[in-house]
Design an enzyme around this catalytic site. Structure first.
Site, mmCIF file in Angstrom:
data_model
loop_
_atom_site.group_PDB
_atom_site.id
_atom_site.type_symbol
_atom_site.label_atom_id
_atom_site.label_comp_id
_atom_site.label_asym_id
_atom_site.label_seq_id
_atom_site.Cartn_x
_atom_site.Cartn_y
_atom_site.Cartn_z
ATOM 1 N N SER A 1 -5.573 16.558 36.695
ATOM 2 C CA SER A 1 -6.410 17.256 37.662
ATOM 3 C C SER A 1 -7.404 18.112 36.887
ATOM 4 C CB SER A 1 -5.548 18.152 38.561
ATOM 5 O OG SER A 1 -6.348 19.034 39.329
ATOM 6 N N TYR B 1 1.204 24.381 39.744
ATOM 7 C CA TYR B 1 0.529 23.076 39.795
ATOM 8 C C TYR B 1 -0.353 22.900 38.564
ATOM 9 C CZ TYR B 1 -2.665 19.382 41.292
ATOM 10 O OH TYR B 1 -3.417 18.243 41.349
#
Length: 245
Positions: free
Chosen positions: A139, A152
């Site tokens: 990401s 995350y």
């Protein structure tokens, strides 16, 4: 670029979003796809839509046994495995002070262990044939610090560091295993559904709705990486809207 015809690609998180888009695009370009996710009905529908070049197994990336079964199905059906696209992931974001420990654990189980278990399932095959390609969805959050999404972000930083280290190991060991880490930005997927309702979530959802890219954007990056000649390794690809900072 070379063609990807008859390459066997294992895809986790294939029931929606980036995984689904990649499965359709790769199969349309001649690849054979092996689909994994927890939602069997979605996999069955996608596999039927693709046709004879797709098979699926309802499976959970947080289970090493499930990942071994997935690799075995690929080998038994198509005779080999050429590529792993470890794409499954979740993002139940919150500040650390909220102490959502169960969410932290789920992210570690899926975003970290899920990648490792999938890799462990295919690596014996890749090492034996001295060829293979591992693609992992990280990401943009894996390239910088992200307040409100610390765990995350940490899981995605792990993916980045681990795969880069593994790439160096493969070079030293002469196993010829290519690696690609993909860093999606704002992509319109179900990932935001795992975030608890909040004012921050509403703002993020509005941004994704107005600016976010369709999953096909990342699927095209996956196709690009796989289609390179064997002596070229596309190690890192960031894919985000031009209006995303």
């Amino acid at each position: 670029m070379q063609g990807i015809e008859n390459k066997v690609v294992v895809i986790t998180g294939a029931s929606s979003g980036i995984g689904e888009a990649a499965a359709k695009l790769l199969a349309a370009n001649g690849a054979k796809v092996v689909l994994s996710a927890r939602r069997a009905e979605r996999l069955q529908k996608l596999s039927a839509e693709i046709g004879k070049n797709a098979i699926f197994l309802q499976s959970d990336v947080s289970s090493a046994e499930d990942m071994r079964a997935l690799a075995a199905l690929a080998k038994e059906t198509f005779g080999k495995i050429d590529v792993l696209f470890a794409n499954a992931g979740i993002m139940p974001g919150s500040n650390m002070s909220a102490l959502k420990v169960l969410d932290w654990t789920r992210m570690v189980d899926i975003n970290i262990k899920g990648v490792l278990y999938a890799m462990a399932a295919v690596l014996p095959e890749f090492i034996a044939q001295k060829a293979g390609h591992i693609i992992v969805t990280s990401s943009i959050a894996g390239t910088k610090s992200v307040p409100g999404n610390a765990v995350y972000s940490g899981t995605k930083h792990f993916v980045r560091a681990m795969l880069d280290s593994f790439r160096s190991e493969s070079v030293m060991e002469g196993t010829n295993i290519r690696t690609t880490t993909i860093y999606p930005g704002a992509i319109k997927t179900e990932l935001l559904n795992t975030i608890a309702p909040s004012e921050t979530k509403s703002v993020v959802e509005a941004f994704y709705r107005n600016v976010g890219l369709e999953p096909d954007a990342v699927a095209n990056a996956v196709l690009y990486a796989i289609a390179q000649p064997d002596h070229i390794d596309i190690s890192d690809l960031a894919v985000r809207p031009s209006r995303e900072s």
